[in-house]
Structure formats: C-alpha cells, structure tokens
Design an enzyme around this catalytic site. Structure first.
Site, PDB file in Angstrom:
ATOM      1  N   ASP A  41      -0.092   5.064   0.986  1.00 47.19           N
ATOM      2  CA  ASP A  41      -0.308   6.052   2.037  1.00 47.19           C
ATOM      3  C   ASP A  41      -0.241   5.391   3.409  1.00 47.19           C
ATOM      4  OD1 ASP A  41      -0.777   7.914   0.009  1.00 47.19           O
ATOM      5  OD2 ASP A  41      -2.902   7.420  -0.061  1.00 47.19           O
ATOM      6  N   ASP A  58       0.878  -1.163   0.000  1.00 46.96           N
ATOM      7  CA  ASP A  58       0.000   0.000   0.000  1.00 46.96           C
ATOM      8  C   ASP A  58       0.921   1.220   0.000  1.00 46.96           C
ATOM      9  OD1 ASP A  58      -2.357   1.586   0.273  1.00 46.96           O
ATOM     10  OD2 ASP A  58      -1.981   1.722   2.427  1.00 46.96           O
TER      11      ASP A  58
END
Length: 253
Positions: free
Chosen positions: A18, A16
C-alpha cells in the site's frame, strides 16, 4: 539526480504494498478516517475525541498491522478500550471490533472501485523481471493477495508475507524487522543482500533495524525528512526513478 541501486548485486527486493506498488494507502486512509471519526463522534467515555486527521494516520497507523494501529491511536488519545475477542463483530467497541470495522470499509471500497498500480512501480517491476533478482511483498495488510490480484500483479512475486501470514507465524509487525527477514529467508536471501522498499515510517524503521543493504523510502506523504530520520538510505518520489536510464537516474547505473 537519484542515486541508482546496483540491482545486479542484490538477491531479493522486498516491496511494501500500500503506497508503494498500489495507491491503496489512500483507500486505507479514508477507511480509517471514516471508522475512527464515526467512533469518536459516539464515544462518551474518557479521552480526547477531537477529529481524527491524516496526521494521526501517519503518526499512529501507517504501515502497522491493523489492530496495532487501532491500539496505538487509542493510546494517543487516552481512550481505554478492551482488546476484545476474535469473535467480536465489527459493531463492537473493542480494539478488535474497530479493526474489523475498518477492514470491512476497505474491502467495500476495493470491490467497488478496484485498484490500479502506480505506473512507476510497474516500470521498476518490468526492469527487475529482466534480472535474476527474486521479488516479494511484505505488507501489514491481511488483504495483500486480494489487492495484488485486483491490480493484476500477484504473479510477479514469489512470496507475499501479509498480515494474515505474520499472524499465523507469530511474527511481530513493523516496525519490527521480522516479516522482512522472513521474506528474505523464503527467497533464499539475507538482509545483507536484499532491498526493502517502503513508504511508511514504521516500515523504513523495520528495514533499518533489520540492517538491510538498501532501505528505499517512497515519499507518498510521510515526508523525505521523516523517512530519512527513520533510516532510509535513499528517498524517491516515484519508483520509476530507480529504473536505470530513467529521466531521473540516467547515467547513474
């Protein structure tokens, strides 16, 4: 002492973005807060207009595609907004309008302040660069390529499955596993040979549902207990813990 992953036994690592590679989750959190509280302050219809909080972010927004986050938060408050049209501007009180309003706020902050990756995440990327493992980013954000470019890391990844890519391909967002499964396929890997690294409960659920070999939860505020309950096979505070020979993992490789 952190259990080490046998990186040499893995074909792909799917990050991922953020909150995992870059601290842009904090920018997203503030952008959501400003947008929702401005909306709630002016909303005169039915529903709960109490102040939006960080807990609302973790419960309803974190890790999800933008419009899903708007939709789920509004549902939690009993606020009935129409879905709207793609042509809706950010000033429109619709699901699409609010989502675009938040996106404008995020882009303004990114352009103004830039972004610096977490040092521990860069340390792990440096280690993985020495191995024949393939790397990808799977992010609900349509801005993922721009964020990676701003952080100077875009060239580290063979594929970036952003929110825009998922929309183009008709892939459901997290907590569905489809975007991760697609990234693994692009990299010539399978779930059984891939690692998912996530900081959001919804993303961890996606990795667990997809039956990935390892689902690493990075605790940036969601809480180790919540990440474990969502299906994380390992929870760390920082990705430097996953580098063999690090202070936290020394001797475990």
């Amino acid at each position: 002492m952190t259990r080490q992953i046998d990186w040499g036994d893995r074909a792909a690592v799917l990050f991922d973005l953020d909150g995992v590679i870059t601290p842009t989750a904090e920018v997203h959190m503030r952008a959501w807060e400003v947008m929702f509280n401005d909306f709630l302050a002016g909303w005169e219809g039915e529903g709960d207009t109490a102040t939006y909080t960080d807990q609302d972010y973790f419960d309803h927004v974190d890790g999800k595609p933008r419009y899903d986050g708007v939709r789920d938060f509004l549902a939690s408050r009993g606020i009935p907004l129409p879905e709207g049209e793609e042509s809706d501007g950010p000033e429109t009180d619709t699901v699409r309008g609010l989502g675009d309003r938040k996106n404008d706020a995020f882009n303004a902050v990114l352009e103004r302040d830039g972004v610096t990756a977490y040092p521990g995440s860069v340390a792990l990327l440096d280690h993985l660069a020495t191995l024949p493992v393939r790397l990808g980013v799977v992010s609900s954000s349509a801005n993922a390529p721009a964020v990676l470019e701003a952080a100077g890391l875009l060239d580290r990844f063979e594929t970036v499955v952003s929110g825009a890519v998922a929309h183009e391909l008709g892939l459901p967002g997290k907590p569905a596993p489809d975007t991760f499964l697609h990234a693994a396929q692009v990299l010539g890997a399978t779930a059984a040979t891939s690692v998912v690294i996530e900081d959001a409960v919804s993303g961890v659920r996606a990795g667990a549902t997809g039956r990935f070999a390892d689902v690493v939860g990075v605790d940036r505020g969601a809480g180790a207990e919540a990440l474990t309950a969502a299906g994380a096979t390992l929870v760390v505070d920082d990705l430097a813990e996953l580098v063999p020979g690090s202070a936290d993992g020394e001797g475990d490789a």
